[in-house]
Design an enzyme around this catalytic site. Structure first.
Site, PDB file in Angstrom:
ATOM      1  N   CYS D 104       0.999  54.544 -32.517  1.00  0.00           N
ATOM      2  CA  CYS D 104      -0.124  55.098 -33.281  1.00  0.00           C
ATOM      3  C   CYS D 104      -1.082  55.631 -32.241  1.00  0.00           C
ATOM      4  CB  CYS D 104      -0.792  54.045 -34.156  1.00  0.00           C
ATOM      5  SG  CYS D 104      -2.402  54.595 -34.779  1.00  0.00           S
ATOM      6  N   SER D 108      -4.060  51.780 -33.264  1.00  0.00           N
ATOM      7  CA  SER D 108      -2.861  51.051 -32.866  1.00  0.00           C
ATOM      8  C   SER D 108      -2.216  50.445 -34.099  1.00  0.00           C
ATOM      9  CB  SER D 108      -3.190  49.945 -31.859  1.00  0.00           C
ATOM     10  OG  SER D 108      -3.680  50.501 -30.655  1.00  0.00           O
TER      11      SER D 108
END
Lengths: 231, 201, 231, 201
Positions: D104, D108
């Protein structure tokens, strides 16, 4: 390289604050760093693109927290060390002696130092070669697109213009050194530099672009391609 | 970096700078006297007054102005002006409908021999990041309000070409000498973050 | 916003270093921050997009130097203060008392605190609404272009895909909340989310793209437009 | 931030965290016992073993695998698996010619209920910045050498859809039970930064 130094268009850095009473140098050490760099510029130790790239190699959080001349100090130290002119260990030792207020410094002992430099090891600083000429590939008024490239090394093509189309406003037809290769001693690749004009809407989109705004940026020929689609 | 020292009076950068200068002296790369001279040069000889002289001359001498707009550096050389970090100079002219402003988003390129060294704000992340995206907002925050019919031209000087903004000559300035005009022109006018020329008195 | 958090494609951060023996939480305070946030998530104090955006508002140099849970601490403190649940001054005082090992803390005195929150002031956390449906605008296999937008607030459209074309790989036709507006309490704007497939050459250019690489990214319908040129 | 304190033993973040927790207790937003429970949940109940169970089941049960690929979360629910921060789950399958890997870039995002909390490297600037641009290089540095004829699929999970990589079932694993297979599957396989399944012995 796609680095934090390529900050055109970023949000989050707050207002621009002008101090009308700012002196020429805000710190004494900054003045020494800048002026030492200026003198070394003339000695053939580094080239300007290499020096700029060295700064780009700072850890991003250091880049953001160091002052402008702090970044120059970083670059000076690193290149002098790499060139075997002043080694990092020598600076470490001397700095420790200064920090502890020693009156007498340990003299330098190194014997294989690359100084004085031989004449042919010295590098050229200048940005274009007056004695050379080039034939520009693009014409004034031509529609061009900035190449979408992401080189890992030094480059002067800003991220915010990559892939975008603009018009050649001015052809600077001198024989300019190509910074992307010279920074890495991969050749001067002399070429024209073009002032390219972008409508802000092309760069920032219709919703966010400010009205009646044009951004002009100087780009090397190697960073441009003819934009057939929009011609 | 890992260079942080616990010296109470000096920043670690000051200490390392001193160490490098001391070493460069010792191995005869340069002398501190050389450096002193360069510091004095930038503190005393070079600065925005140089650029102001160029602009004031262009205001009073249409032929010089033509030559300045055609080849900035050659025209500056007529006035004895030149030096490192400027190998080509484009002078960009403000009009009632055009405002020019200069930045370098990648580092902080600046016409040293013409304007002296750039101020801290010119080198700041805020200026470099914002000026190409929202110059109207930045200028407004700095007191330069531009109507929408004024075109803004931002010059992102990331190559070795340098830029100098020529502000509009103020109205009713016929009685002012070239030297008096030069007094009115500031660094900020020539970068483009100021626009109106303030006449004293 | 174009922030340092949007780091896809940047150079300069060094190697990825895996510690095979890493515990679930590397600091005790980090575990408290994460789990407090988890509990507050369920209380209707903030929504997830607002929480993410708060982290994006850190000064870029802080964002880069703070650990992951350090960023969560920043967001928690700021939102609790803004919501008038725990004020910054209260945290300052209590923290000072903890730092000086006080046995007894000054009790809280505030009377106009927004706690307990009224039922209608509580906000929804979830990412999509099961009870709603949407009609997707784009189809599987369709060529789309990511809009070149640069909103000053929260957005989930990554910079490295803006202006680039890809193919719809999957239509996620649930009624997804649009984070860009919910983060600012400007509505849920329920819409489909599309998994868009990009050839690496489109993203990074022919010279730098790795071979045989495709990047898939999930984008809201509002971030896409039909790509007529390349259809 | 300006929160730096001179406390010798504790990071300033630890102190502020303690202050906030103490205040939230005092005004009855939450209790430290609630927090203790959540900490224990993440330390003891949730983790990559959950995901490994899902993958192992798919390896041995073709019908479950079909359901898992069609609707990851519904299939997980059959095994009693679910929780916050995963509202839709896509399982992506490795083959001899396809390798999947998840990141990502914006924060995250990670499938907490399936894999537990993400490790520090998954949240690092290095991983987030590099994985979408040069996954082949990153994977190679991590010991996963992929020939050019293996297609890499990077899943940048910036929306609320979460991803789980299904590694290839190892050859000659017919004698292993579902539970033994699950033992071979690590977190890194299910993120996609490991590929080969190592059989013990």
């Amino acid at each position: 390289m796609n680095g934090i130094h390529d900050m055109g268009g970023l949000h989050g850095f707050g207002p621009v604050e002008i101090d009308p009473d700012e002196p020429v140098f805000t710190t004494e050490w900054g003045s020494r760093v800048f002026c030492m760099t200026q003198v070394i510029d003339g000695l053939g130790v580094w080239n300007l693109d290499e020096h700029r790239h060295e700064i780009e190699l700072m850890a991003p959080e250091d880049y953001l927290t160091h002052s402008y001349y702090g970044r120059w100090l970083f670059a000076m130290e690193r290149i002098l060390d790499r060139r075997n002119i002043v080694r990092r260990e020598e600076v470490d030792l001397r700095a420790a002696e200064i920090a502890s207020d020693k009156r007498q410094f340990t003299p330098v002992r190194k014997t294989d130092r690359n100084w004085p430099m031989s004449e042919d090891a010295r590098v050229r600083w200048g940005a274009w070669r007056k004695e050379e000429s080039v034939t520009p590939k693009f014409d004034e008024g031509q529609r061009v697109r900035v190449r979408n490239i992401h080189p890992p090394g030094h480059t002067r093509v800003t991220n915010y213009t990559r892939g975008k189309s603009g018009d050649i406003y001015r052809v600077n037809d001198q024989a300019w050194v190509f910074p992307d290769t010279r920074a890495h001693y991969q050749g001067e690749n002399l070429q024209a530099v073009y002032t390219v004009r972008f409508d802000a809407q092309t760069l920032w989109g219709e919703s966010q672009a400010e009205p009646n705004l044009y951004v002009y940026i100087d780009l090397s020929e190697n960073h441009l391609e003819a934009d057939q689609e929009n011609e | 970096m890992g260079h942080k020292h616990a010296h109470p009076e000096k920043a670690w950068q000051a200490i390392r700078t001193e160490a490098i200068e001391s070493l460069l002296n010792e191995i005869n790369v340069l002398t501190s006297e050389d450096i002193d001279k360069v510091v004095r040069h930038y503190e005393e000889n070079v600065g925005p007054k140089t650029g102001a002289k160029v602009i004031a001359r262009a205001w009073v001498d249409p032929e010089f102005k033509k030559r300045l707009l055609a080849d900035g550096l050659a025209a500056c050389a007529e006035l004895g002006i030149g030096g490192p970090e400027t190998e080509l100079l484009h002078v960009v002219e403000n009009t009632s409908k055009v405002h020019n402003v200069v930045v370098c988003t990648l580092c902080s390129c600046y016409p040293w021999p013409i304007l002296g060294l750039p101020p801290v704000w010119y080198k700041s992340s805020a200026y470099r990041s914002r000026l190409v995206r929202e110059p109207r907002k930045v200028l407004s925050e700095l007191g330069v309000e531009l109507q929408e019919d004024v075109e803004i031209r931002v010059w992102d000087s990331v190559s070795e070409i340098r830029y100098l903004v020529m502000p509009e000559k103020p109205d009713h300035a016929e009685n002012l000498s070239e030297a008096e005009l030069a007094e009115l022109i500031t660094r900020d006018h020539m970068i483009g973050v100021a626009r109106h020329i303030h006449q004293a008195g």
